[in-house]
Design an enzyme around this catalytic site. Structure first.
Site, PDB file in Angstrom:
ATOM      1  N   ASP A 355       7.710  -4.319  -8.750  1.00 62.56           N
ATOM      2  CA  ASP A 355       7.979  -4.740  -7.367  1.00 62.56           C
ATOM      3  C   ASP A 355       9.162  -5.708  -7.311  1.00 62.56           C
ATOM      4  O   ASP A 355       9.929  -5.866  -8.282  1.00 62.56           O
ATOM      5  CB  ASP A 355       6.696  -5.329  -6.756  1.00 62.56           C
ATOM      6  N   ASP A 471      11.312  -1.043   0.713  1.00 62.27           N
ATOM      7  CA  ASP A 471      10.710  -2.064   1.570  1.00 62.27           C
ATOM      8  C   ASP A 471      11.701  -2.463   2.671  1.00 62.27           C
ATOM      9  O   ASP A 471      12.902  -2.145   2.595  1.00 62.27           O
ATOM     10  CB  ASP A 471      10.376  -3.277   0.685  1.00 62.27           C
ATOM     11  N   ASP A 541      -0.221  -5.268   3.722  1.00 61.54           N
ATOM     12  CA  ASP A 541      -0.380  -6.201   2.608  1.00 61.54           C
ATOM     13  C   ASP A 541      -1.800  -6.747   2.570  1.00 61.54           C
ATOM     14  O   ASP A 541      -2.164  -7.450   1.638  1.00 61.54           O
ATOM     15  CB  ASP A 541       0.619  -7.357   2.739  1.00 61.54           C
TER      16      ASP A 541
HETATM   17  C1  DGJ Z   1       6.244  -6.754   1.364  1.00 65.76           C
HETATM   18  C2  DGJ Z   1       5.430  -5.613   0.842  1.00 65.76           C
HETATM   19  O1  DGJ Z   1       4.508  -5.202   1.814  1.00 65.76           O
HETATM   20  C3  DGJ Z   1       4.740  -6.041  -0.440  1.00 65.76           C
HETATM   21  O2  DGJ Z   1       3.929  -4.990  -0.904  1.00 65.76           O
HETATM   22  C4  DGJ Z   1       5.766  -6.433  -1.472  1.00 65.76           C
HETATM   23  O3  DGJ Z   1       6.496  -5.306  -1.893  1.00 65.76           O
HETATM   24  C5  DGJ Z   1       6.671  -7.498  -0.915  1.00 65.76           C
HETATM   25  N1  DGJ Z   1       7.220  -7.142   0.371  1.00 65.76           N
HETATM   26  C6  DGJ Z   1       7.808  -7.808  -1.861  1.00 65.76           C
HETATM   27  O4  DGJ Z   1       8.700  -8.674  -1.339  1.00 65.76           O
END
Ligand code: DGJ
Length: 726
Positions: A355, A471, A541
């Site tokens: 990530d 993202d 999240d």
């Molecule tokens: C937001 C995403 O929803 C998370 O899963 C993760 O990838 C973070 N950004 C990383 O900055």
């Protein structure tokens, strides 16, 4: 790509303008023509009236003997235009080059082309009675899936620009006694909450004004039930979803005659579009389905369509991912990452997804304040580069994936130092940040080239990268471009979106083997415009499994399980089995430090992943979804998936609180077949409490009588497999 943008049709529209319209008084009377666009179980019927206007006769179930076309009223006009007698919510509003604020479209011609056995495309050409201004309606019917896709194209040959003040993609009229609208609203960490209301006279607007990754507070989808609140298996229901990652607007206008017009499209707020002579404006696709048998069937229609057309490679098995975000955030180095995925294969994981935090040299990405935009590997964290990590993953039998956010930049980055004018912002205004970052202005050709280059640098230069998580962590609050001329500032949000889709298409086409997940700070970007380039999306999240029951339930109304990433994490500290069982009902993954699980917990996860790979994934991802017990009604949720040939099914039951629960009644089975019922994913040594465990029962009895959920306490769950006897 499953959904091809309609730019090819621009010639059709231009062709119709080649013969400039004459005033209607000079036109000979025309015979009324009925245009029928049908799927297996629904039809839209239009009428080219003898006054030259295009009307809607009906949209809904196919009638054996459709009523003869009655004389329509203006309120039945199919794609109504503002300013010349139409006084309700319009689908189109144009300000012509001479300042005339009205548009008066008449029918010119239509044709239907058969695309293949399933798909046909009807185009209806309309043009203004006075101005060289044309609109082509595109109606694509997917027969087997009962889905209708609609978009419009606008082009003109006027002496100057035309301002498109509204440009809905679709605006059908529905007729019933009453209408019940369900939206998927929410915000970060509480996405896709279902809220249903009865519509009252006037205009109810559901919208987003966020510009980019615009779905944070509401997904561009809805369910509309006629005459009663939406039920799972009964009643007339329409479901609609806009294939657009930008701002959207759905206006439901209920008039004095109890007609409801649903005006659906991109939101023109701050985006009234200046269209030059000969340019083609293409509105995004609106996807509709109609069901005479409740919202369950409407969802199944959309899911089937999505697997075949709407989501990238809908039939390709989704790998089990191990992601490091929850375990490390940006705080890691090479050893920590290798340690994280060491032993992952033993649990059955297919791919490790690295990530945020792997990039940035001068401004290392050690938190969310720096480095975004600088896509070189951080040499201190990962001295041997991505290739080394991919090789280490490969040695352990794992694929390797990478996180990117290519359309954004932190001010503390080399990219911003070099190009402060590449961002979306406005002169004379203090810069507003979201998560300390800015959006890059993709309408500037150099920026688009740069973003394509980022994709090539990350994926092309690292051929071992097999997965990308894309993202996007802020939306637009100051829509302005330092590239566009003053008169085109309002084109920014629309042009940005098409440029963004171009970059996604580049990734999908140039790197067809790289699977991809759409993420946007949770589900800020979940739409069928985006999903044609992505295999899955990140719903939230919030990975607390109790909350995920609701979030996945909401998204499941429109998007299929194969596209809905669902990861086991520690969030909420819920029982491991419960967390696993919730994740097994989507595209399963893990986001956790595996070494912190006990040997028993690791064995539990390994058994679940094996079960998923061998027996559940196919049914869950390719099967039909039946929502059996809603968590909105009582503190227990149950949902089932049934394979297309009805030989296998799996039912998930989640107990969310204390109450008395009726039996869980599976649906979608073959009543005449006999099925073996078996509780699976039992913790080692645990006997099933399911009364029907290992019993053979015929489908009719199973569906009629069901079974009591084998759950005693809150946060217990069960997975029940139902397999037809040979
Ligand atoms: C937001 C995403 O929803 C998370 O899963 C993760 O990838 C973070 N950004 C990383 O900055």
């Amino acid at each position: 790509m499953p959904l091809t943008p309609g730019r090819a049709f621009s010639l059709v529209v231009l062709g119709l303008l080649a013969n400039p319209a004459s005033p209607s008084a000079a036109e000979p009377p025309r015979a009324p023509a009925v245009i029928t666009v049908s799927t297996a179980r629904s039809a839209l019927r239009l009428l080219a009236g003898d006054d030259g206007r295009l009307y809607q006769l009906d949209y809904g179930r196919i009638r054996e003997r459709p009523p003869a076309p009655r004389t329509p009223s203006r309120e039945d006009e199919f794609h109504p235009q503002y300013g010349h007698g139409y006084v309700l919510e319009p689908a189109l509003q144009a300000v012509h080059a001479d300042g005339n604020t009205s548009t008066d479209l008449e029918y010119v011609s239509h044709r239907t082309a058969r695309v293949d056995d399933d798909v046909s495309l009807t185009t209806v050409s309309l043009r203004d009675r006075h101005y060289p201004f044309g609109v082509t309606l595109h109606l694509k019917a997917y027969a087997a899936e009962d889905v209708l896709e609609q978009w419009i194209e606008v082009v003109h040959e006027e002496d100057g620009d035309v301002l498109l003040a509204r440009y809905a993609s679709s605006a059908p009229v529905l007729r019933a006694e009453s209408y019940y609208l369900t939206q998927l609203q929410g915000n970060y960490m509480r996405e896709a909450e279902l809220v249903e209301e009865r519509l009252t006279p006037g205009v109810k607007v559901l919208d987003s004004k966020l510009g980019v990754r615009a779905h944070q507070m509401r997904n561009p989808s809805f369910i509309l039930a006629l005459d009663r609140a939406a039920e799972e298996e009964a009643g007339e229901v329409y479901a609609g979803t806009l294939a657009w990652a930008g701002s959207f607007q759905f206006a439901f206008d209920l008039d004095w005659n109890n007609r409801l017009r649903a005006v659906c499209g991109a939101n023109p707020l701050g985006a009234q579009y200046r269209l030059g002579r000969g340019e083609v404006f293409r509105a995004p696709s609106m996807i509709w389905t109609y069901s005479a048998r409740g919202k369950g069937e409407a969802s199944r229609n959309l899911h089937r369509w999505a697997r075949r057309y709407g989501v990238r490679e809908g039939g390709r098995p989704r790998p089990v991912l191990l992601n490091n975000w929850e375990a490390t955030h940006t705080d890691f180095d090479e050893d920590r990452i290798v340690a994280l995925f060491d032993g992952a294969r033993e649990l059955g994981v297919d791919l490790f997804l690295l990530d945020d935090g792997w990039f940035g040299d001068k401004h290392p990405r050690d938190d969310d304040r720096t480095g975004l935009g600088d896509w070189q590997v951080n040499p201190r964290k990962l001295p041997r580069g991505l290739g080394h990590l991919a090789a280490e993953a490969a040695k352990r039998g794992l694929g390797f994936g990478i996180w990117i956010e290519p359309e954004m930049v932190n001010p503390r980055s080399e990219l911003y130092e070099k190009h402060p004018d590449w961002v979306i912002a406005q002169p004379h205004r203090e810069l507003l940040f979201g998560r300390n970052q800015l959006v890059l202005d993709l309408t500037r050709p150099a920026v688009k080239e740069h973003v394509l280059g980022v994709i090539d640098d990350v994926l092309g230069a690292n051929p071992d990268v097999a997965y990308a998580k894309w993202d996007a962590n802020r939306y637009v609050t100051q829509p302005g471009s330092f590239h566009l001329p003053p008169e085109e500032q309002q084109n920014l949000l629309v042009d940005y979106q098409w440029a963004l889709y171009d970059t996604m298409e580049h990734m999908a086409e140039r790197y067809p083997k790289v699977m991809a997940m759409a993420c946007a700070g949770g589900s800020g970007r979940v739409d069928y415009g985006t999903l044609r380039y992505f295999h899955s999306f990140w719903p939230s999240d919030n990975t607390d499994p109790l909350q995920r029951v609701f979030i996945q339930w909401g998204f499941g109304h429109v998007f299929p399980a194969a596209a809905t990433s669902a990861h086991v994490t520690d969030m909420g500290r819920k029982p491991l089995k419960f967390a696993i069982d919730v994740a097994l009902s989507g595209a399963f993954g893990i986001d956790r430090d595996l070494s912190r699980w006990t040997p028993e917990e690791r064995a539990t996860v390994r058994a679940a992943v094996t079960l998923y790979h061998e027996r559940l994934r196919d049914v869950v991802h390719q099967g039909d979804l039946y929502r059996l017990q809603s968590p909105y009604e009582r503190p227990q949720a149950a949902l089932g998936y049934v394979s297309p040939d009805r030989s296998r099914a799996v039912v998930f039951v989640y107990r969310l609180g204390e109450a008395a629960f009726p039996p869980v009644k599976p649906r979608g089975l073959d009543p005449a077949r006999r099925y073996r019922v078996r509780e699976v994913n039992l913790p080692p040594g645990r006997q099933s409490r399911l009364g029907l465990h290992e019993q053979v029962v015929d489908g009719a009895t199973l569906m009629e009588e069901g079974f009591p959920a084998p759950l005693r306490r809150s946060l217990e769950s069960a997975v029940v497999e139902i397999v037809a006897e040979p």
